[in-house]
Design an enzyme around this catalytic site. Structure first.
Site, short mmCIF file in Angstrom:
data_model
loop_
_atom_site.label_atom_id
_atom_site.label_comp_id
_atom_site.label_asym_id
_atom_site.label_seq_id
_atom_site.Cartn_x
_atom_site.Cartn_y
_atom_site.Cartn_z
N ASP A 8 50.21 -14.37 44.82
CA ASP A 8 49.75 -15.51 44.04
C ASP A 8 49.66 -15.01 42.60
O ASP A 8 49.55 -13.81 42.36
CB ASP A 8 48.37 -15.94 44.57
CG ASP A 8 47.72 -16.95 43.66
OD1 ASP A 8 48.37 -17.96 43.35
OD2 ASP A 8 46.56 -16.73 43.24
N LEU A 9 49.72 -15.94 41.63
CA LEU A 9 49.73 -15.49 40.23
C LEU A 9 48.32 -15.49 39.60
O LEU A 9 47.77 -14.42 39.29
CB LEU A 9 50.66 -16.40 39.41
CG LEU A 9 50.77 -16.03 37.94
CD1 LEU A 9 51.51 -14.71 37.75
CD2 LEU A 9 51.49 -17.15 37.17
N ASP A 10 47.77 -16.71 39.44
CA ASP A 10 46.48 -16.84 38.73
C ASP A 10 45.35 -16.20 39.53
O ASP A 10 45.08 -16.60 40.67
CB ASP A 10 46.16 -18.33 38.51
CG ASP A 10 47.18 -19.03 37.62
OD1 ASP A 10 47.34 -18.60 36.47
OD2 ASP A 10 47.81 -20.00 38.09
N THR A 16 43.87 -15.51 34.43
CA THR A 16 43.99 -16.82 33.79
C THR A 16 43.03 -17.87 34.34
O THR A 16 43.00 -19.00 33.84
CB THR A 16 45.43 -17.36 33.99
OG1 THR A 16 45.79 -17.11 35.35
CG2 THR A 16 46.42 -16.69 33.06
N LYS A 44 40.68 -23.55 42.42
CA LYS A 44 41.59 -22.40 42.56
C LYS A 44 42.66 -22.67 43.60
O LYS A 44 42.35 -23.14 44.69
CB LYS A 44 40.81 -21.15 43.00
CG LYS A 44 40.04 -20.49 41.90
CD LYS A 44 39.45 -19.17 42.41
CE LYS A 44 38.47 -18.58 41.42
NZ LYS A 44 37.76 -17.44 41.99
N SER A 113 53.24 -19.32 43.61
CA SER A 113 52.09 -19.84 42.85
C SER A 113 52.02 -21.37 42.87
O SER A 113 53.05 -22.04 42.91
CB SER A 113 52.23 -19.37 41.39
OG SER A 113 51.29 -20.01 40.57
N ALA A 114 50.80 -21.88 42.79
CA ALA A 114 50.59 -23.33 42.69
C ALA A 114 50.76 -23.82 41.26
O ALA A 114 50.74 -25.01 40.99
CB ALA A 114 49.19 -23.68 43.18
N LYS A 144 49.27 -25.77 47.99
CA LYS A 144 48.47 -24.99 48.95
C LYS A 144 47.26 -25.85 49.32
O LYS A 144 46.77 -26.57 48.45
CB LYS A 144 48.01 -23.67 48.32
CG LYS A 144 49.16 -22.74 47.92
CD LYS A 144 48.65 -21.56 47.09
CE LYS A 144 49.80 -20.73 46.54
NZ LYS A 144 49.37 -19.64 45.65
N GLU A 168 46.23 -13.14 47.77
CA GLU A 168 45.65 -14.43 47.34
C GLU A 168 44.19 -14.30 46.94
O GLU A 168 43.44 -13.58 47.57
CB GLU A 168 45.71 -15.42 48.51
CG GLU A 168 46.70 -16.53 48.39
CD GLU A 168 46.52 -17.47 47.20
OE1 GLU A 168 45.44 -17.48 46.60
OE2 GLU A 168 47.46 -18.17 46.86
N ASP A 169 43.81 -15.05 45.90
CA ASP A 169 42.39 -15.04 45.50
C ASP A 169 41.68 -16.35 45.84
O ASP A 169 40.48 -16.47 45.61
CB ASP A 169 42.23 -14.78 43.99
CG ASP A 169 42.68 -15.97 43.16
OD1 ASP A 169 43.75 -16.54 43.46
OD2 ASP A 169 41.96 -16.34 42.21
C1 BG6 Z 1 46.86 -22.29 40.40
C2 BG6 Z 1 45.50 -22.07 39.81
O1 BG6 Z 1 47.52 -21.06 40.52
O2 BG6 Z 1 47.65 -23.14 39.59
C3 BG6 Z 1 44.84 -23.41 39.48
O3 BG6 Z 1 44.71 -21.36 40.74
C4 BG6 Z 1 45.76 -24.22 38.59
O4 BG6 Z 1 43.62 -23.19 38.85
C5 BG6 Z 1 47.08 -24.42 39.32
O5 BG6 Z 1 45.18 -25.49 38.30
C6 BG6 Z 1 48.07 -25.27 38.55
O6 BG6 Z 1 48.46 -24.58 37.40
P1 BG6 Z 1 49.29 -25.21 36.21
O7 BG6 Z 1 49.60 -24.02 35.34
O8 BG6 Z 1 50.53 -25.82 36.80
O9 BG6 Z 1 48.43 -26.23 35.57
MG MG Z 2 45.05 -17.77 42.46
#
Ligand code: BG6
Ligand code: MG
Length: 216
Positions: A8-10, A16, A44, A113-114, A144, A168-169
């Site tokens: 996962d990224l964030d 971030t 998240k 990532s989402a 997710k 994953e966090d």
């Molecule tokens: C997820 C984060 O990775 O991405 C969420 O955990 C975030 O907090 C979501 O809202 C969507 O991200 P973005 O960059 O498309 O707005």
């Molecule tokens: Mg995350």
């Protein structure tokens, strides 16, 4: 046999989470309500529009589809503004070293990532080229806890879910990993990431070979 790690990224690779949340706080403020800290965890791991629905519900706001698109764009503009001058400082502790150890084990590396900004965010850092595959919300219809984004990453790496480990966090991300048939390392609190196979605070003081041994 484990052949790949999918991150996962964030909150796992880059720091971030706070920038996302601050942008939601700003949006809530512009709409006349406050976001409490207790909603942070709920935001998240889910995509932007799903997050927006949670934020609006929190403020008791009903919005048309056109307004929702405008609000989501505004939040994203603020988020992108806040990370505009980011560099390697945004990489979470231990991640660089952990990716090096992953490469040493000859494992493939992906992001699932989402976010819709995964490539944009990673391209600000020197670790972008370490990822063989990047899949984000631009590549997946479902947010997710649906496993789609992880399954797409595994498919692109030509590995079966049983051959990949997810990092994953978020609880929703852990659910997505398990729904897809992956093993999962939770990054954060064991009280929240209850379904992860193992949980650790962060990726410092751990190497890829140990993770593989623990989860094989
Ligand atoms: C997820 C984060 O990775 O991405 C969420 O955990 C975030 O907090 C979501 O809202 C969507 O991200 P973005 O960059 O498309 O707005
Ligand atoms: Mg995350």
């Amino acid at each position: 046999m484990i052949k790949a790690f999918i991150f996962d990224l964030d909150g796992v690779v880059v720091d971030t989470v706070g920038y996302h949340f601050d942008s939601w706080i700003k949006l809530a403020h512009s709409l006349g309500f406050k976001l409490n800290d207790d909603i942070k965890e709920k935001l998240k791991g889910i995509n932007r529009m799903t997050s927006l629905d949670i934020v609006l519900a929190h403020g008791g706001i009903t919005a048309s589809q056109a307004e929702k698109i405008e609000y989501a764009k505004q939040k994203n503009d603020w988020y992108l503004e806040s990370i505009a001058s980011m560099n390697d400082d945004i990489i979470l502790d231990g991640v660089k070293e952990f990716l090096i150890s992953t490469q040493k084990e000859k494992l493939k590396i992906a992001v699932g990532s989402a976010s819709g900004n995964a490539r944009k965010v990673l391209s600000k850092t020197s670790i972008y080229s370490k990822f063989d595959i990047i899949k984000d919300s631009n590549d997946a219809k479902h947010s997710k806890p649906h496993p789609e984004v992880f399954l797409k990453a595994a498919e692109a790496l030509s590995v079966d879910p049983s051959e990949a480990i997810i990092f994953e966090d978020s609880a929703k991300g852990v659910d997505a990993a398990k729904a897809g048939g992956f093993k999962c390392v939770g990054i954060g609190s064991a009280d929240i990431l209850t379904d992860a196979d193992i949980v650790m605070d962060n990726l410092t003081h751990i190497t890829a070979d140990i993770i593989v041994k623990l989860l094989s």
